[in-house]
Design an enzyme around this catalytic site. Sequence first.
Site, PDB file in Angstrom:
ATOM      1  N   GLU A 170      -3.114  -4.784  -2.865  1.00  0.00           N
ATOM      2  CA  GLU A 170      -3.643  -5.702  -3.868  1.00  0.00           C
ATOM      3  C   GLU A 170      -3.720  -5.038  -5.234  1.00  0.00           C
ATOM      4  OE1 GLU A 170      -4.741  -4.935  -0.852  1.00  0.00           O
ATOM      5  OE2 GLU A 170      -6.187  -6.393  -0.114  1.00  0.00           O
ATOM      6  N   ASN A 228       0.843  -1.184   0.000  1.00  0.00           N
ATOM      7  CA  ASN A 228       0.000   0.000   0.000  1.00  0.00           C
ATOM      8  C   ASN A 228       0.886   1.245   0.000  1.00  0.00           C
ATOM      9  OD1 ASN A 228       0.562  -0.880   2.717  1.00  0.00           O
ATOM     10  ND2 ASN A 228      -1.091   0.375   3.524  1.00  0.00           N
ATOM     11  N   CYS A 264      -4.094   0.608  -2.437  1.00  0.00           N
ATOM     12  CA  CYS A 264      -3.938  -0.602  -1.628  1.00  0.00           C
ATOM     13  C   CYS A 264      -2.912  -1.557  -2.241  1.00  0.00           C
ATOM     14  CB  CYS A 264      -5.272  -1.326  -1.512  1.00  0.00           C
ATOM     15  SG  CYS A 264      -6.562  -0.387  -0.682  1.00  0.00           S
TER      16      CYS A 264
END
Length: 142
Positions: A63, A50, A61
């Site tokens: 991901e 992040n 983020c």
Amino acid sequence: MTGNAPNNEQWAELEMAARLAARQAYVPYSKFAVGAAILDGAGKIHIGCNVENASYGLTNCAERTAIYAARANHGIQDVLAVCIYTPTATPTPPCGSCRQVLNEFGPAMRVRAICDGEDLIDTTLEVLLPGAFGPKNLKDAS
């Protein structure tokens, strides 16, 4: 798990990669470091962390960082699994925005969230984002 699910060795690699990625997190505001590692359809691992911004809405983020970097740098098309690490006592699942972005590249992917404690989340994106809108919806509509 499906036939394309990571094996135990791949999960171990994903977990280590996610832990290492969290060390790169830029989190001067929340102090909540997150690392993510994705496994693409070719069996390669890509990482993300992040990255916060003083304008909080522009924070990215882990991901999504992993997905965007893997797409930009390696042209990935499909993701089989994601492992998310937070240095917390309990695991943290991906946020709603990340679930939607993950869905774009792997609606059937495995999702594992790990932490410094014993607990983990081990599920599928379909469970975390039921009835998701994605590329198939647009294809079916045309």
